[in-house]
Design a protein around this motif. Structure first.
Motif, PDB file in Angstrom:
ATOM      1  N   GLU A  21       0.815  -1.302   0.156  1.00 33.70           N
ATOM      2  CA  GLU A  21       0.065   0.114  -0.030  1.00 33.70           C
ATOM      3  C   GLU A  21       0.881   1.212   0.076  1.00 33.70           C
ATOM      4  O   GLU A  21       0.640   2.271  -0.711  1.00 33.70           O
ATOM      5  N   ALA A  24       2.317   1.844  -3.507  1.00 35.06           N
ATOM      6  CA  ALA A  24       1.073   2.175  -4.430  1.00 35.06           C
ATOM      7  C   ALA A  24       0.754   3.595  -4.100  1.00 35.06           C
ATOM      8  O   ALA A  24       0.517   4.565  -4.962  1.00 35.06           O
ATOM      9  N   GLU A  46      -7.780   7.659  -3.502  1.00 35.84           N
ATOM     10  CA  GLU A  46      -7.664   6.494  -2.619  1.00 35.84           C
ATOM     11  C   GLU A  46      -8.061   5.113  -3.546  1.00 35.84           C
ATOM     12  O   GLU A  46      -7.654   4.170  -3.246  1.00 35.84           O
ATOM     13  N   ARG A  47      -8.884   5.605  -4.381  1.00 37.07           N
ATOM     14  CA  ARG A  47      -9.422   4.217  -5.275  1.00 37.07           C
ATOM     15  C   ARG A  47      -8.371   4.172  -6.162  1.00 37.07           C
ATOM     16  O   ARG A  47      -7.973   2.947  -6.500  1.00 37.07           O
ATOM     17  N   ALA A  48      -7.436   5.189  -6.766  1.00 36.89           N
ATOM     18  CA  ALA A  48      -6.262   4.797  -7.318  1.00 36.89           C
ATOM     19  C   ALA A  48      -4.947   4.008  -6.656  1.00 36.89           C
ATOM     20  O   ALA A  48      -4.747   2.889  -7.091  1.00 36.89           O
ATOM     21  N   ALA A  50      -5.902   1.924  -4.056  1.00 37.93           N
ATOM     22  CA  ALA A  50      -6.343   0.477  -3.946  1.00 37.93           C
ATOM     23  C   ALA A  50      -6.146  -0.253  -5.226  1.00 37.93           C
ATOM     24  O   ALA A  50      -5.859  -1.545  -5.129  1.00 37.93           O
ATOM     25  N   GLU A  51      -6.351   0.122  -6.337  1.00 40.51           N
ATOM     26  CA  GLU A  51      -6.183  -0.386  -7.539  1.00 40.51           C
ATOM     27  C   GLU A  51      -4.702  -0.864  -7.851  1.00 40.51           C
ATOM     28  O   GLU A  51      -4.357  -1.935  -8.264  1.00 40.51           O
ATOM     29  N   VAL A  52      -3.975   0.381  -7.649  1.00 38.95           N
ATOM     30  CA  VAL A  52      -2.310   0.112  -7.873  1.00 38.95           C
ATOM     31  C   VAL A  52      -2.012  -1.212  -6.832  1.00 38.95           C
ATOM     32  O   VAL A  52      -1.092  -1.958  -7.233  1.00 38.95           O
ATOM     33  N   HIS A  54      -3.656  -3.357  -5.784  1.00 40.93           N
ATOM     34  CA  HIS A  54      -4.146  -4.836  -6.074  1.00 40.93           C
ATOM     35  C   HIS A  54      -3.531  -5.226  -7.090  1.00 40.93           C
ATOM     36  O   HIS A  54      -2.890  -6.548  -7.331  1.00 40.93           O
ATOM     37  N   ILE A  55      -2.998  -4.407  -8.285  1.00 46.22           N
ATOM     38  CA  ILE A  55      -2.371  -4.941  -9.204  1.00 46.22           C
ATOM     39  C   ILE A  55      -0.774  -5.286  -8.752  1.00 46.22           C
ATOM     40  O   ILE A  55      -0.526  -6.393  -9.158  1.00 46.22           O
ATOM     41  N   THR A  56      -0.288  -4.628  -7.835  1.00 47.28           N
ATOM     42  CA  THR A  56       1.043  -5.034  -7.410  1.00 47.28           C
ATOM     43  C   THR A  56       1.088  -6.416  -7.038  1.00 47.28           C
ATOM     44  O   THR A  56       1.919  -6.946  -7.014  1.00 47.28           O
ATOM     45  N   HIS A  58      -0.952  -8.838  -7.444  1.00 53.43           N
ATOM     46  CA  HIS A  58      -1.141  -9.783  -8.365  1.00 53.43           C
ATOM     47  C   HIS A  58       0.381 -10.011  -9.221  1.00 53.43           C
ATOM     48  O   HIS A  58       0.869 -11.135  -9.351  1.00 53.43           O
TER      49      HIS A  58
END
Length: 93
Positions: A21, A24, A46-48, A50-52, A54-56, A58
């Motif tokens: 986190e 990100a 904050e949405r960005a 969370a998405e970064v 999540h992708i990290t 993965h």
């Protein structure tokens, strides 16, 4: 792009959710130019993050193991940084 983003691949033990986190958040700060989101930008920021994050997660899961761990201790694992975070949390309580 941003040399302050911590290298997370190959850490022992593996990168924590807090470390992912934080990386990100640093990336989104750099890309957006926003260091302290306002009320208008907070939701998108904050949405960005969370998405970064999540992708990290993965990406780290899909990459093969490293032959050598990163050369430096990540910031969130350094004793002085952990002490500073604990002090900040205690002051907020």
């Amino acid at each position: 792009m941003c040399r302050n983003i911590t290298e997370l691949r190959g850490l022992e033990p593996a990168a924590t959710d807090d470390e992912v986190e934080a990386a990100a958040r640093q990336y989104v700060r750099k890309v957006s130019g926003i260091t302290h989101p306002s009320e208008r930008t907070r939701e998108a920021f904050e949405r960005a993050v969370a998405e970064v994050a999540h992708i990290t997660e993965h990406l780290l899961a899909d990459l093969p193991d490293r032959r050598q761990p990163p050369k430096r201790l990540p910031p969130l694992r350094r004793p002085e940084v952990r002490a500073r975070i604990a002090a900040r949390k205690a002051a907020a309580s």
